[in-house]
Structures are given as structure tokens and as C-alpha cells.
Write a protein that holds these residues in place. Structure first.
Motif, PDB file in Angstrom:
ATOM      1  N   GLY A  80       0.810  -1.210   0.000  1.00  0.00           N
ATOM      2  CA  GLY A  80       0.000   0.000   0.000  1.00  0.00           C
ATOM      3  C   GLY A  80       0.847   1.265   0.000  1.00  0.00           C
ATOM      4  O   GLY A  80       2.044   1.238  -0.163  1.00  0.00           O
ATOM      5  N   ASN A  81       0.184   2.376   0.205  1.00  0.00           N
ATOM      6  CA  ASN A  81       0.866   3.659   0.102  1.00  0.00           C
ATOM      7  C   ASN A  81       1.898   3.889   1.193  1.00  0.00           C
ATOM      8  O   ASN A  81       2.917   4.486   0.964  1.00  0.00           O
ATOM      9  N   ASP A  82       1.590   3.421   2.404  1.00  0.00           N
ATOM     10  CA  ASP A  82       2.504   3.715   3.497  1.00  0.00           C
ATOM     11  C   ASP A  82       3.908   3.215   3.210  1.00  0.00           C
ATOM     12  O   ASP A  82       4.876   3.920   3.320  1.00  0.00           O
ATOM     13  N   GLU A  83       3.954   1.939   2.799  1.00  0.00           N
ATOM     14  CA  GLU A  83       5.277   1.386   2.555  1.00  0.00           C
ATOM     15  C   GLU A  83       5.891   1.940   1.285  1.00  0.00           C
ATOM     16  O   GLU A  83       7.089   2.038   1.169  1.00  0.00           O
ATOM     17  N   GLY A  84       5.041   2.318   0.331  1.00  0.00           N
ATOM     18  CA  GLY A  84       5.557   2.964  -0.865  1.00  0.00           C
ATOM     19  C   GLY A  84       6.235   4.268  -0.482  1.00  0.00           C
ATOM     20  O   GLY A  84       7.342   4.567  -0.915  1.00  0.00           O
ATOM     21  N   ASP A  85       5.593   5.044   0.390  1.00  0.00           N
ATOM     22  CA  ASP A  85       6.192   6.299   0.833  1.00  0.00           C
ATOM     23  C   ASP A  85       7.482   6.030   1.583  1.00  0.00           C
ATOM     24  O   ASP A  85       8.453   6.752   1.479  1.00  0.00           O
ATOM     25  N   GLU A  86       7.450   4.948   2.350  1.00  0.00           N
ATOM     26  CA  GLU A  86       8.644   4.551   3.100  1.00  0.00           C
ATOM     27  C   GLU A  86       9.796   4.288   2.121  1.00  0.00           C
ATOM     28  O   GLU A  86      10.920   4.727   2.326  1.00  0.00           O
ATOM     29  N   ALA A  87       9.458   3.596   1.007  1.00  0.00           N
ATOM     30  CA  ALA A  87      10.487   3.294   0.011  1.00  0.00           C
ATOM     31  C   ALA A  87      11.074   4.576  -0.550  1.00  0.00           C
ATOM     32  O   ALA A  87      12.271   4.679  -0.788  1.00  0.00           O
ATOM     33  N   PHE A  91      15.135   5.421  -0.531  1.00  0.00           N
ATOM     34  CA  PHE A  91      15.949   5.704  -1.704  1.00  0.00           C
ATOM     35  C   PHE A  91      15.444   6.988  -2.345  1.00  0.00           C
ATOM     36  O   PHE A  91      14.279   7.058  -2.737  1.00  0.00           O
ATOM     37  N   SER A  92      16.320   7.982  -2.437  1.00  0.00           N
ATOM     38  CA  SER A  92      15.848   9.242  -3.003  1.00  0.00           C
ATOM     39  C   SER A  92      15.987   9.251  -4.519  1.00  0.00           C
ATOM     40  O   SER A  92      15.168   9.804  -5.223  1.00  0.00           O
ATOM     41  N   CYS A  93      17.060   8.656  -5.010  1.00  0.00           N
ATOM     42  CA  CYS A  93      17.273   8.731  -6.458  1.00  0.00           C
ATOM     43  C   CYS A  93      18.084   7.527  -6.918  1.00  0.00           C
ATOM     44  O   CYS A  93      18.629   6.782  -6.104  1.00  0.00           O
ATOM     45  N   VAL A  94      18.142   7.382  -8.223  1.00  0.00           N
ATOM     46  CA  VAL A  94      19.050   6.386  -8.786  1.00  0.00           C
ATOM     47  C   VAL A  94      20.152   7.159  -9.503  1.00  0.00           C
ATOM     48  O   VAL A  94      19.900   8.176 -10.136  1.00  0.00           O
ATOM     49  N   MET A  95      21.385   6.714  -9.303  1.00  0.00           N
ATOM     50  CA  MET A  95      22.533   7.384  -9.942  1.00  0.00           C
ATOM     51  C   MET A  95      23.226   6.359 -10.834  1.00  0.00           C
ATOM     52  O   MET A  95      23.730   5.347 -10.336  1.00  0.00           O
ATOM     53  N   LYS A  96      23.216   6.612 -12.128  1.00  0.00           N
ATOM     54  CA  LYS A  96      23.881   5.684 -13.048  1.00  0.00           C
ATOM     55  C   LYS A  96      25.211   6.285 -13.503  1.00  0.00           C
ATOM     56  O   LYS A  96      25.262   7.443 -13.924  1.00  0.00           O
ATOM     57  N   LEU A 114      31.734  11.402  -4.673  1.00  0.00           N
ATOM     58  CA  LEU A 114      30.496  12.088  -5.093  1.00  0.00           C
ATOM     59  C   LEU A 114      29.294  11.517  -4.331  1.00  0.00           C
ATOM     60  O   LEU A 114      28.464  12.261  -3.801  1.00  0.00           O
ATOM     61  N   ILE A 115      29.231  10.206  -4.264  1.00  0.00           N
ATOM     62  CA  ILE A 115      28.098   9.560  -3.579  1.00  0.00           C
ATOM     63  C   ILE A 115      28.135   9.881  -2.090  1.00  0.00           C
ATOM     64  O   ILE A 115      27.116  10.195  -1.473  1.00  0.00           O
ATOM     65  N   ARG A 116      29.341   9.847  -1.533  1.00  0.00           N
ATOM     66  CA  ARG A 116      29.465  10.088  -0.089  1.00  0.00           C
ATOM     67  C   ARG A 116      29.262  11.562   0.278  1.00  0.00           C
ATOM     68  O   ARG A 116      29.004  11.891   1.433  1.00  0.00           O
ATOM     69  N   SER A 117      29.350  12.443  -0.743  1.00  0.00           N
ATOM     70  CA  SER A 117      29.164  13.872  -0.434  1.00  0.00           C
ATOM     71  C   SER A 117      27.688  14.225  -0.251  1.00  0.00           C
ATOM     72  O   SER A 117      27.355  15.351   0.079  1.00  0.00           O
ATOM     73  N   PHE A 118      26.806  13.276  -0.499  1.00  0.00           N
ATOM     74  CA  PHE A 118      25.377  13.501  -0.235  1.00  0.00           C
ATOM     75  C   PHE A 118      24.898  12.456   0.772  1.00  0.00           C
ATOM     76  O   PHE A 118      24.112  11.572   0.436  1.00  0.00           O
ATOM     77  N   PRO A 119      25.364  12.548   2.031  1.00  0.00           N
ATOM     78  CA  PRO A 119      25.037  11.465   2.965  1.00  0.00           C
ATOM     79  C   PRO A 119      23.550  11.344   3.260  1.00  0.00           C
ATOM     80  O   PRO A 119      23.069  10.266   3.611  1.00  0.00           O
ATOM     81  N   GLU A 120      22.835  12.434   3.059  1.00  0.00           N
ATOM     82  CA  GLU A 120      21.385  12.366   3.343  1.00  0.00           C
ATOM     83  C   GLU A 120      20.615  11.680   2.217  1.00  0.00           C
ATOM     84  O   GLU A 120      19.477  11.251   2.398  1.00  0.00           O
ATOM     85  N   GLU A 121      21.254  11.564   1.050  1.00  0.00           N
ATOM     86  CA  GLU A 121      20.599  10.891  -0.075  1.00  0.00           C
ATOM     87  C   GLU A 121      20.961   9.407   0.001  1.00  0.00           C
ATOM     88  O   GLU A 121      22.122   9.072   0.140  1.00  0.00           O
ATOM     89  N   ASN A 122      20.023   8.559  -0.105  1.00  0.00           N
ATOM     90  CA  ASN A 122      20.369   7.140  -0.225  1.00  0.00           C
ATOM     91  C   ASN A 122      20.109   6.739  -1.658  1.00  0.00           C
ATOM     92  O   ASN A 122      18.991   6.398  -2.017  1.00  0.00           O
ATOM     93  N   PRO A 123      21.131   6.815  -2.489  1.00  0.00           N
ATOM     94  CA  PRO A 123      20.883   6.488  -3.895  1.00  0.00           C
ATOM     95  C   PRO A 123      20.912   4.986  -4.148  1.00  0.00           C
ATOM     96  O   PRO A 123      21.477   4.233  -3.357  1.00  0.00           O
ATOM     97  N   GLU A 312      14.147  11.241  -8.535  1.00  0.00           N
ATOM     98  CA  GLU A 312      14.955  11.664  -9.683  1.00  0.00           C
ATOM     99  C   GLU A 312      15.828  10.515 -10.176  1.00  0.00           C
ATOM    100  O   GLU A 312      16.258   9.670  -9.392  1.00  0.00           O
ATOM    101  N   ILE A 313      16.083  10.524 -11.475  1.00  0.00           N
ATOM    102  CA  ILE A 313      17.020   9.561 -12.070  1.00  0.00           C
ATOM    103  C   ILE A 313      18.209  10.371 -12.582  1.00  0.00           C
ATOM    104  O   ILE A 313      18.016  11.310 -13.362  1.00  0.00           O
ATOM    105  N   GLN A 314      19.407  10.035 -12.131  1.00  0.00           N
ATOM    106  CA  GLN A 314      20.578  10.775 -12.603  1.00  0.00           C
ATOM    107  C   GLN A 314      21.435   9.860 -13.458  1.00  0.00           C
ATOM    108  O   GLN A 314      21.753   8.740 -13.042  1.00  0.00           O
ATOM    109  N   VAL A 315      21.784  10.326 -14.650  1.00  0.00           N
ATOM    110  CA  VAL A 315      22.731   9.555 -15.460  1.00  0.00           C
ATOM    111  C   VAL A 315      24.004  10.383 -15.617  1.00  0.00           C
ATOM    112  O   VAL A 315      23.977  11.479 -16.178  1.00  0.00           O
TER     113      VAL A 315
END
Ligand SMILES: Nc1ncnc2c1ncn2[C@@H]1O[C@H](COP(=O)(O)OP(=O)(O)O)[C@@H](O)[C@H]1O
Ligand SMILES: N[C@@H](CC(=O)OP(=O)(O)O)C(=O)O
Length: 577
Positions: A80-87, A91-96, A114-123, A312-315
Motif C-alpha cells: 500500500g501507500n505507506d510502505e511505498g512512501d517509506e520506500a 531511496f531518493s534517487c538512482v545514480m547511473k 560524489l556519492i558520499r558527499s550527499f550522505p542524506e541521499e540514499n541512492p 529523480e534519475i541521474q545519469v
């Protein structure tokens, strides 16, 4: 008989005991969320006593693993929505990161930083193979076919790949054992190819998969060493289910819930940044490793973005975003700040190497912004790709980019029947359908059709049966000659002008002025139904010169002047759609 099952209604509490042996189903009720349902991945159904419901969307494909349902995932009470929001929180974004971004230990260090410079983002991180590893693997495979079993271990490209990966491990202070088994297996595979003296598309996909399997293992180990918890995943093991079209497979719908479920579930039980192999999948019938076509890691990233409904999707590439044209053709190409999904898809389809042709589909379906960034220059703003963009911006109001697709085959087909003969177009296209060849650009008159053939289709066959390629084109012509006079024209190029086709008069006026000045004759022109692309066909030999001249006219200093002269902000409003 294969069937996709859809368990409808409230949560199915004991599905497994109800399933006949070997049966499995897969269902979901919204794009990103599971609900009131059982999701079974990696199984296929031979028969079922369970009723199928058509009230909801039934997934077209289900995965398999040797005919057995191997993994049953049950949601108690539904995600349901709760766990979707949890997801989303997890994970905030995907970084390719493409091959050039992880080409060496030095580059891997920078990407990790680069990845570690955004510790609040879990990519979620998607990686391609290191540098040119995929090309080297393909070349090694080609050489193995004819070098003899005893020489297979001496193939130069194998040595290069071994050195690159061991050196990278050493420079990052990691153990050789991280990829040692893969390198041994790769050598065995090359010996096997040498023994068989053939390289099938299926083996080719297995062969190139070593690149992504090794780069992701190295990178995950490095992040862990730095104290950033990471977990490596092979895409073919976490639910990337594809068609069995080796070397160019398509992602199937079953992928979205399966991948979301796996990444989400693992995070809940043991949080770690997922490091996923780009480019790879698992064929739904064969269960063999498949690949998504060259550059396919972009598609892996957008698929994950849609599966998890990310922000967001980052390439990350080696250029400052999508550029106004290929920088290898014109060095003054500039980054394009904004693109729509439609423009980016068209640009990718018509040959801009920077994005995989299919990669915009999941992003558009999930309405997830895609940001193209430069890992060598992270501060550059890059290109933001969204559903709509501001059409009032002067510099981008008319054109966003110019794309060149070379080595295209063009056919002029003139009906041998009387004027007005109906069914002619249908007959022509049914021949292409029968031969499995897709068509790129089409222009028609009452009795004739001019069209170009998708070179990627021909190229992929070329890889399979090089010698038979001319025969295949001969065969197309032979079939068409039963109903028409056919003129086959090779070595043509498609120049695609991507932008605001609502302003086509302004675009075409300028295009023809430029081409006339350069003495170039356009052999065919098509303004696509997409409303974002005008395609021109010219000779290969003239095409690069045309792109440079067009770029100068549309993007270099005098463009603004010319546009303003014609009223660049033509009152079409701010948004494109
Ligand atoms: N219009 C374009 N914009 C940006 N790059 C382009 C364009 N056309 C071709 N390219 C080429 O695409 C390359 C980036 O794509 P790719 O090699 O697939 O990146 P990666 O391997 O990092 O994912 C650039 O280095 C550039 O040479
Ligand atoms: N390694 C694969 C997949 C890929 O996407 O690579 P890159 O991101 O380097 O274009 C290829 O070379 O095709």
C-alpha cells in the motif's frame, strides 16, 4: 500452456498450497505499489486451477527459473501507500555511472566521493563496465572463435581486462579475490568458444556480462572499505526480466514489482546502498543472461527509477549533459539545459549516443525527472529531462539539438499498379513486418513510398551473420519488386532536428537556406507525428558538414538575432504540453 495469473480480491493468504507444481503468478495493482496481493517472482505457470481475473492489469510475462516457482513474496496486508512512501524515504534517487565514469581506480574514487558527499541521499547506484571493457570482451569473443583452444588464454583483450581489474583492485587497496573467480570463468568461457568455434548471441551476452559483474563488485567493496555500507546486485538475480532477444532484449513489466520488492525488502532487513549491474537482465523463457543493447545501463537506471517511484534519475556521463550535437562532429556543441521526455526519446532513437534509445520510456511512464550530469565536472548543471519545458526561452524555443544517424539504407518504392490502388502501403509494410525489419523515416505520395531502414536492426543481424547481410537486403528488394519498382540507396544519413516543431516554418526556412548555401540537396524530408522532430535525408559524405553548418545557424551567436527577427516568442505559451 503459459499463463499469467492474477490473484484478485483481498489478500491471498495461502497461495502456495493452492498452486499446482510449477505455477506462479505475478500481479500488482498500481504502477509502483503492491497491494492486497501475492507477488511471485521467478516462476512460470504451466497450468493453473486458479481463476484469472481480467478486472485488473494482468502482467504479460512471468519469470522462470527452470520451470519452478523459486521465490514467493507475500505481502501481509499489502504494501500500500505507506510502505511505498517509506520506500521513497529510503531511496531518493538512482545514480547511473557510465563506463567512462568508472574507467579506473581514480575515477572510482571520485565517484565514491560524489556519492558520499550527499550522505542524506540514499541512492541506488547503477554501474556500467569499466571504460571500454564491453568492447574488449566482444573482441576477445570474436578472436576466440578462430584462435584455437590453446591460444584462448593468450588473447590480448583477456590480458587487458585482467590487468585493468587487478590493477584497480590493488590501487583501491582491495583483495584480488573480489573478481578472481569471474576472471577464471571468463577464461574458461573463451576456451569454450574456441572449442565450439562459434559465438552465439546468447553466449555473447553471457560474455559481456562479466564487465558489469566485475565493476559493481569492485565498487561495492570499495564503498564498504570507506565505511559506506553497500551491497552488490546482479540485475539478472533481482528481477530484471526481459524478452529473450539476445543482444537487444526488452524489459518486461514483471520487472518493476520484482525489483522494487527485492531492493525494498533488503533495505528493510539490512540497509546498504545497492550497487546494481547496468545493461543486464534475464530472459523470461531461457532464464539466460540477456543484455539491453549497447548503452543499456541508462535503461536499467530508468527502470529502477520507475519501479521504486523515485524522486529523480541521474545519469552521469563524461559530457556536461545532452549537447546541441555530437561533440565529436562539432566541438562547439553546447549543453542543452532542458528537454522533454519526447525530445530526449526522439534524440536517442535517432542516434545520439548519449542516451539509450529506450531509456526514456520508464521515466516518462513514471513521470520521473532525468538529470544528465558530468562526473568529470559535477558542478555543471547538466540537462534536466521532464514532461514539459518552458518554450518561451529564446535560445531553446526553436531547436534543442541536431542528431546524425549515419550509414542508413533508403528505399524508393514506386507502385507498378494504377494510381489510386488501395492496399499498396499495407502490402509494403507487411513485407517489412514479415522480415522483421523496422522502418525509421517514411514519406509517401499517391503511388510511391520513400523510407529508411533502421540500421540498428541490420547491425544486430550483421553481428549474427555478417556474410548474409547483403542477401538480406537483396531479399527485401526481391519481395518488394513483386509489387513495385524499387531503388535501393545506401550510405545515406538522417539528420534529425529536435525541438519545437510547432515552429516548423521558421526551422525549415533556415534549414533550406543553410543547405542551399552549402550546395546540399535534401533527398527526403519528414516531419514526424511526434511533433518534436524534423528528419532530413542527405548523402553520408555531406552529412557532417551539414550538421556543422546547421549548428552554426541555429545555435551560434546569430541565432538569437535571426529568431528575434522572426519573433521567437510566438505566444505559444510557456509549457510544451
Ligand atoms: N548530443 C549529444 N550530447 C552529448 N553527448 C553526445 C551526443 N551525441 C553523442 N555524444 C557522445 O556520447 C558520449 C556519452 O555517452 P556514453 O559514451 O554512452 O556515456 P557513458 O558511457 O558515460 O554512459 C559523449 O562522450 C559523446 O561523445
Ligand atoms: N557496458 C555496456 C552498457 C552501458 O550502458 O555502457 P555505457 O554506460 O558505458 O554506455 C556498453 O558498453 O554498452
Amino acid at each position: 500452456m503459459l499463463a499469467a495469473l492474477h490473484f484478485s480480491g483481498a489478500r491471498v493468504s495461502r497461495p502456495i498450497s493452492n498452486l499446482p507444481e510449477g505455477a506462479a503468478g505475478l500481479c500488482y495493482s498500481s504502477r509502483f505499489r503492491f497491494s492486497d496481493s501475492v507477488v511471485i517472482t521467478s516462476g512460470f505457470c504451466e497450468s493453473s486451477k486458479l481463476s484469472c481475473s481480467s478486472s485488473r492489469r494482468v502482467l504479460p510475462r512471468i519469470a522462470c527459473d527452470g520451470g519452478r516457482a523459486v521465490e514467493v513474496l507475500e505481502k501481509s496486508g499489502g504494501v500500500g501507500n505507506d510502505e511505498g512512501d517509506e520506500a521513497e524515504k529510503q531511496f531518493s534517487c538512482v545514480m547511473k555511472f557510465g563506463g567512462s565514469s568508472v574507467a579506473s581506480a581514480e575515477r572510482m574514487r571520485e565517484v565514491a566521493q560524489l556519492i558520499r558527499s550527499f550522505p542524506e541521499e540514499n541512492p541506488i547506484v547503477v554501474l556500467s563496465a569499466m571504460g571500454k571493457t564491453t568492447n574488449k570482451l566482444l573482441l576477445a569473443g570474436e578472436k576466440a572463435v578462430s584462435c584455437g583452444v590453446t591460444n584462448a588464454e593468450l588473447i590480448d583483450e583477456l590480458g587487458f581486462i585482467r590487468d585493468l581489474h587487478f590493477r584497480t583492485l590493488e590501487e583501491l587497496g582491495l583483495e584480488k579475490s573480489i573478481v578472481a573467480k569471474h576472471l577464471e570463468e571468463l577464461e574458461q568461457l573463451l576456451k569454450g568458444i574456441a572449442m565450439m568455434k562459434e559465438l552465439t548471441p546468447r553466449t555473447r551476452d553471457y560474455l559481456v556480462s562479466f564487465g558489469e559483474c566485475m565493476s559493481t563488485r569492485i565498487f561495492a567493496a570499495y564503498l564498504n572499505k570507506l565505511g559506506t555500507k553497500a551491497r552488490q546486485y546482479d540485475a539478472f538475480d533481482i528481477g530484471f526480466i526481459t524478452t529473450d532477444d539476445f543482444t537487444n532484449s526488452d524489459i518486461l513489466e514483471a520487472t518493476y514489482p520484482a525489483v522494487a520488492k527485492r531492493l525494498h525488502g533488503d533495505w528493510i532487513s539490512d540497509p546498504a546502498i545497492p550497487i546494481v549491474t547496468g545493461f543486464l537482465g534475464k530472459g523470461w523463457k531461457t532464464c539466460a543472461i540477456t543484455t539491453l543493447g549497447r548503452g543499456g545501463s541508462d535503461l536499467t537506471a530508468t527502470t529502477i527509477g520507475k519501479a521504486l517511484g523515485l524522486r529523480e534519475i541521474q545519469v552521469w556521463k563524461d559530457v556536461d549533459g545532452v549537447l546541441t550535437c555530437d561533440p565529436n562532429i562539432y566541438s562547439k556543441a553546447e549543453p542543452v539545459p532542458y528537454l522533454t521526455f519526447d525530445e530526449a526519446a526522439e534524440l536517442a532513437y535517432f542516434g545520439a549516443q548519449v542516451l539509450h534509445p529506450q531509456s526514456m520510456r520508464p521515466a516518462r511512464e513514471g513521470d520521473i525527472p532525468v538529470r544528465v550530469k558530468n562526473s568529470y565536472n559535477p558542478n555543471a548543471p547538466g540537462t534536466l529531462i521532464t514532461k514539459s519545458r518552458d518554450m518561451s526561452k529564446v535560445i531553446q524555443a526553436v531547436l534543442t539539438s541536431i542528431v546524425l544517424k549515419r550509414n542508413v539504407t533508403m528505399l524508393d518504392i514506386v507502385s507498378t499498379r494504377m494510381l489510386g490502388q488501395f492496399g499498396f502501403l499495407a502490402k509494403v509494410f507487411s513485407i517489412f513486418e514479415d522480415l522483421g525489419i523496422s522502418v525509421d523515416v517514411v514519406a509517401t505520395s499517391e503511388v510511391s513510398i520513400s523510407l529508411t531502414l533502421d540500421p540498428s536492426k541490420l547491425w544486430s543481424r550483421e553481428l549474427i551473420q555478417q556474410a548474409s547481410l547483403p542477401n538480406e537486403l537483396d531479399h527485401v528488394v526481391e519481395e518488394l519488386e513483386k509489387i513495385a519498382i524499387v531503388n535501393l540507396l545506401q550510405n545515406r544519413s538522417i539528420i534529425s532536428l529536435i525541438g519545437n516543431v510547432q515552429r516548423s516554418s521558421l526551422i525549415l526556412e533556415k534549414v533550406f537556406r543553410v543547405l542551399r548555401t552549402n550546395g546540399v540537396n535534401v533527398q527526403m524530408i519528414s516531419q514526424g507525428a511526434s511533433k518534436v522532430n524534423i528528419s532530413l535525408i542527405v548523402n553520408d559524405s555531406e552529412s557532417e558538414q551539414c550538421v556543422r553548418a546547421l549548428h552554426e545557424a541555429f545555435f551560434d551567436a546569430n541565432i538569437v538575432e535571426l529568431d528575434l527577427e522572426h519573433g521567437s516568442n510566438n505566444g505559444n505559451g510557456a509549457a510544451s504540453k
